[in-house]
Scaffold this motif. Structure first.
Motif, short mmCIF file in Angstrom:
data_model
loop_
_atom_site.label_atom_id
_atom_site.label_comp_id
_atom_site.label_asym_id
_atom_site.label_seq_id
_atom_site.Cartn_x
_atom_site.Cartn_y
_atom_site.Cartn_z
N SER A 10 -4.52 11.70 3.19
CA SER A 10 -3.78 11.95 4.43
C SER A 10 -4.41 11.16 5.58
N CYS A 55 -3.79 3.24 8.11
CA CYS A 55 -3.94 2.03 7.27
C CYS A 55 -3.55 0.77 8.06
N CYS A 99 -6.25 8.10 5.34
CA CYS A 99 -6.04 6.64 5.28
C CYS A 99 -4.57 6.30 5.47
N GLU A 100 -3.67 7.18 5.04
CA GLU A 100 -2.24 6.86 5.21
C GLU A 100 -1.84 6.82 6.69
N THR A 101 -2.54 7.56 7.53
CA THR A 101 -2.14 7.55 8.94
C THR A 101 -2.69 6.34 9.69
N SER A 134 0.82 -1.21 0.00
CA SER A 134 0.00 0.00 0.00
C SER A 134 0.86 1.27 0.00
N GLY A 135 0.19 2.40 -0.03
CA GLY A 135 0.87 3.70 0.02
C GLY A 135 1.07 4.30 -1.36
N LYS A 136 1.24 5.62 -1.37
CA LYS A 136 1.39 6.33 -2.66
C LYS A 136 2.60 5.85 -3.44
N ALA A 196 -4.40 7.37 -2.25
CA ALA A 196 -4.29 7.41 -0.78
C ALA A 196 -4.50 8.83 -0.29
N CYS A 205 -1.20 2.65 -4.24
CA CYS A 205 -2.34 3.49 -3.83
C CYS A 205 -2.21 4.94 -4.29
#
Ligand code: SF4
Length: 239
Positions: free
Chosen positions: A43, A49, A45-47, A32-34, A41, A38
């Motif tokens: 700000s 996930c 959902c990134e914190t 996952s992650g930009k 993604a 993703c």
């Protein structure tokens, strides 16, 4: 090397006799992650996930999903279709051997990373009409390509950082939303600002049903998302 499916206790279509473990791997994951799969993604959902945290803690999981990602990104459209088709054909054989319902969760971790990958999934979903697929995505470009496929339950994942986009997509395509808020009350309020009909709080996230039991996994018992019955609310604090 084939793509590798994952066993996910919350979504599995077959549990063991004691109701504690998944006995069929019916989920597929990517890192996952930009920086990986993703692009949509946010700000928010990134914190929080959860799947992304598992990747960091368990090297075995990280290796599997990294290999899945590397294989898919190293081939063109037909290569992607072949890889996904082989994985789903294998899944179908597993289900038939054990007499399990054919329910497959796309992306327990990760997301649609580009249009070609979406088209590959679209082709494979159409081919395997006897399988019911479900997926949540923050990749807006996937929505027009995947909406209204009879055996796919498609959700756009929304939160406070992308909610305008989510409502625009809902208006344009009628897509169901999976809305994540800091708590259920906030989610309900945000939702009711946009439409009268409330979203359904996820009963597993809301601690109303167990993640897994002899009755089945939470998602199979509940089945709201599996068949896209309603918009769904998730709470980051489970309250
Ligand atoms: S609402 Fe039901 S199907 Fe959806 S994630 Fe929660 S338990 Fe699973």
């Amino acid at each position: 090397m084939p793509l590798v499916r994952s066993k996910d206790r919350k979504v599995t279509n077959a549990v063991n006799k004691s109701g504690t473990q998944a006995s069929i791997a019916n989920a597929f994951g990517l890192p996952s992650g930009k920086a990986f799969s993703c692009p949509g993604a946010t700000s928010v959902c990134e914190t929080i996930c959860y799947a992304g945290r598992l990747e960091k803690v368990f090297k075995g999981i990280r290796d599997v999903i990294t290999s899945n990602y590397e294989q898919l990104t190293s081939v063109g459209l037909f290569g992607k279709i072949d890889l996904l088709d082989e994985m789903i054909t294998d899944f179908v054989a597993d289900c038939e051997k054990r007499g399990a319902e054919k329910l497959f969760r796309i992306h327990w971790d990760g997301d649609f990373f580009d249009e070609e990958y979406v088209i590959a999934w679209r082709t494979v979903i159409f081919k395997h009409k006897d399988v019911q697929f479900w997926v949540y995505t923050r990749s807006d470009f996937a929505v027009p390509l995947l909406i209204n496929i009879p055996n796919l339950a498609l959700y756009f994942s929304a939160d406070s950082a992308n909610k305008e986009l989510a409502w625009q997509l809902k208006k344009q395509y009628g897509i169901k939303l999976a809305y994540l808020a800091k708590d259920f009350a906030t989610g309900k309020k945000d939702f009711n600002e946009q439409q009268e009909k409330s979203a359904v709080p996820c009963p597993e996230n809301n601690k109303k049903i167990p993640m897994i039991s002899t009755a089945g996994s939470a998602c199979v018992v509940c089945s709201q998302c599996v068949f896209a019955r309603n918009d769904i609310l998730f709470s980051a604090t489970k309250k």
